[in-house]
Design a protein around this motif. Structure first.
Motif, PDB file in Angstrom:
ATOM      1  N   LEU A 166       0.819  -1.213   0.000  1.00  0.00           N
ATOM      2  CA  LEU A 166       0.000   0.000   0.000  1.00  0.00           C
ATOM      3  C   LEU A 166       0.856   1.268   0.000  1.00  0.00           C
ATOM      4  O   LEU A 166       0.461   2.291  -0.570  1.00  0.00           O
ATOM      5  N   THR A 168       4.359   1.452  -0.993  1.00  0.00           N
ATOM      6  CA  THR A 168       5.344   1.566  -2.080  1.00  0.00           C
ATOM      7  C   THR A 168       4.749   1.285  -3.455  1.00  0.00           C
ATOM      8  O   THR A 168       5.363   1.606  -4.476  1.00  0.00           O
ATOM      9  N   LYS A 169       3.571   0.641  -3.483  1.00  0.00           N
ATOM     10  CA  LYS A 169       2.850   0.337  -4.730  1.00  0.00           C
ATOM     11  C   LYS A 169       3.545  -0.709  -5.603  1.00  0.00           C
ATOM     12  O   LYS A 169       3.189  -0.871  -6.774  1.00  0.00           O
ATOM     13  N   GLU A 170       4.502  -1.449  -5.052  1.00  0.00           N
ATOM     14  CA  GLU A 170       5.235  -2.426  -5.850  1.00  0.00           C
ATOM     15  C   GLU A 170       5.427  -3.734  -5.089  1.00  0.00           C
ATOM     16  O   GLU A 170       5.566  -3.736  -3.869  1.00  0.00           O
ATOM     17  N   GLU A 226       2.746  -3.962  -9.996  1.00  0.00           N
ATOM     18  CA  GLU A 226       2.502  -2.687  -9.334  1.00  0.00           C
ATOM     19  C   GLU A 226       1.058  -2.672  -8.864  1.00  0.00           C
ATOM     20  O   GLU A 226       0.192  -3.346  -9.442  1.00  0.00           O
ATOM     21  N   LEU A 227       0.805  -1.937  -7.807  1.00  0.00           N
ATOM     22  CA  LEU A 227      -0.538  -1.894  -7.226  1.00  0.00           C
ATOM     23  C   LEU A 227      -1.525  -1.297  -8.225  1.00  0.00           C
ATOM     24  O   LEU A 227      -1.342  -0.189  -8.717  1.00  0.00           O
ATOM     25  N   TYR A 228      -2.562  -2.052  -8.538  1.00  0.00           N
ATOM     26  CA  TYR A 228      -3.622  -1.587  -9.437  1.00  0.00           C
ATOM     27  C   TYR A 228      -4.748  -0.952  -8.627  1.00  0.00           C
ATOM     28  O   TYR A 228      -5.219   0.134  -8.941  1.00  0.00           O
ATOM     29  N   SER A 229      -5.153  -1.638  -7.567  1.00  0.00           N
ATOM     30  CA  SER A 229      -6.164  -1.092  -6.659  1.00  0.00           C
ATOM     31  C   SER A 229      -6.161  -1.898  -5.372  1.00  0.00           C
ATOM     32  O   SER A 229      -5.635  -3.014  -5.320  1.00  0.00           O
ATOM     33  N   SER A 230      -6.759  -1.327  -4.334  1.00  0.00           N
ATOM     34  CA  SER A 230      -6.917  -2.042  -3.064  1.00  0.00           C
ATOM     35  C   SER A 230      -8.281  -1.717  -2.490  1.00  0.00           C
ATOM     36  O   SER A 230      -8.833  -0.636  -2.741  1.00  0.00           O
TER      37      SER A 230
END
Length: 315
Positions: A166, A168-170, A226-230
């Motif tokens: 959440l 670092t998005k990676e 990589e973070l797409y959504s949470s």
């Protein structure tokens, strides 16, 4: 030697029972249930056999036809399954009123099996590496290429993996194979956030190309994400989240060439040798697989109409 003889005797009696049509169904079912219990008590855990390889087998009921349902004439497995349906009552749980979430966890994780395992590598904002396995994991879409991992929110502290993603998005997701199952499992320990699970496991970091977290060198398949959504998820009647669902956009895939199938694009299950989660402390491996052809509606619609007409006549 004695254990082997006992197992052979159990299997011989089991086969005899299946072939004796004169035995009443209820008696045969009771005898089979007893034999299963005897087998469990006599066998115990066998030594892991690394020589066992994945093999292709025929489907459970090769002669199955449209509308046949559970056809007991095609396999012993179907016959046993039908007897279980007839002789075993259903037990039902209302999860909306279940007092213990631990009971819910035990029930669901032993029912929804086997579950693939995401071996997730992340870095904290301070650069502290983290490595941990999660079996709430699945492919979401090929276009866009998405995978999902969800994290239960502990009342003590959130999962380090969740926090790192959440912030670092990676992250990278690695597939666990039989050869390093124990090394992957040790990273599931609830250790302090400062712990480096790479040291605990003895596994090797491989530099990613598009994200900062490394992937696992020992893994035959790794995804840079990589973070797409949470999305935080909780019970409908409360505002307190209990789980966080993360969708990861797969940016790059690394596959060891030795794990590829002949087409050079698909992964060969026999070479990947993945493990999966069961309930409790259980894990499983892939040893057999079978193919089922995709049903063509064009070729099946006439038979469907015939079956539909028969159903209408009976009603």
């Amino acid at each position: 030697m004695l254990k082997t003889q006992r197992a052979s005797s159990i299997l011989r009696i089991h086969k005899t029972l299946l072939n004796k049509s004169s035995i009443a169904p209820n008696d045969r079912y009771a005898a089979l249930t007893l034999l299963k219990a005897c087998w469990s008590s006599s066998s115990g855990a066998s030594q892991f056999d690394h020589r066992t390889s994945f093999k292709d087998v025929k489907p459970p009921a090769p002669g199955w036809k449209l509308g046949a349902g559970l056809d007991t004439s095609l396999s012993e497995g179907a016959l046993q399954w039908k007897e279980d349906i007839q002789n075993s009552k259903r037990k039902t749980w209302d999860l909306t009123s279940m007092e213990s979430m631990r009971d819910s966890y035990k029930l669901l994780t032993s029912a929804i099996i086997p579950r693939p395992i995401a071996f997730v590598s992340t870095l904290s904002e301070d650069g502290v590496p983290n490595l941990a396995p999660f079996s709430y994991f699945s492919m979401v879409s090929a276009n866009p290429p998405l995978l999902s991992v969800s994290f239960s929110l502990s009342p003590r502290r959130p999962k380090d993996t969740r926090e790192n993603i959440l912030k670092t998005k990676e992250f990278t997701v690695n597939i666990i194979s039989e050869a390093f199952a124990e090394a992957a499992n040790v990273t599931s320990a609830e250790s302090p956030a400062s712990t480096d699970e790479w040291i605990l496991s003895g596994l090797t970091k491989e530099s990613s190309t598009l994200v900062k977290p490394p992937f696992v060198r020992e893994s035959a398949v790794s995804f840079e994400c990589e973070l797409y959504s949470s999305q935080d998820i909780g019970l409908p009647e409360t505002s307190n989240p209990t789980t966080t669902l993360v969708l990861g956009l797969i940016k790059k895939v690394h596959v060891r060439e030795g794990a590829l199938a002949e087409d050079g694009l698909s992964i060969d299950a026999a070479k990947l040798r993945p493990i999966a989660r069961l309930g409790g402390k259980g894990y499983s491996r892939l040893t057999e697989g079978f193919e089922l052809p995709r049903v063509s509606w064009k070729e099946s619609k006439e038979e469907y109409r015939r079956l539909a007409d028969q159903s209408s006549e009976k009603s």
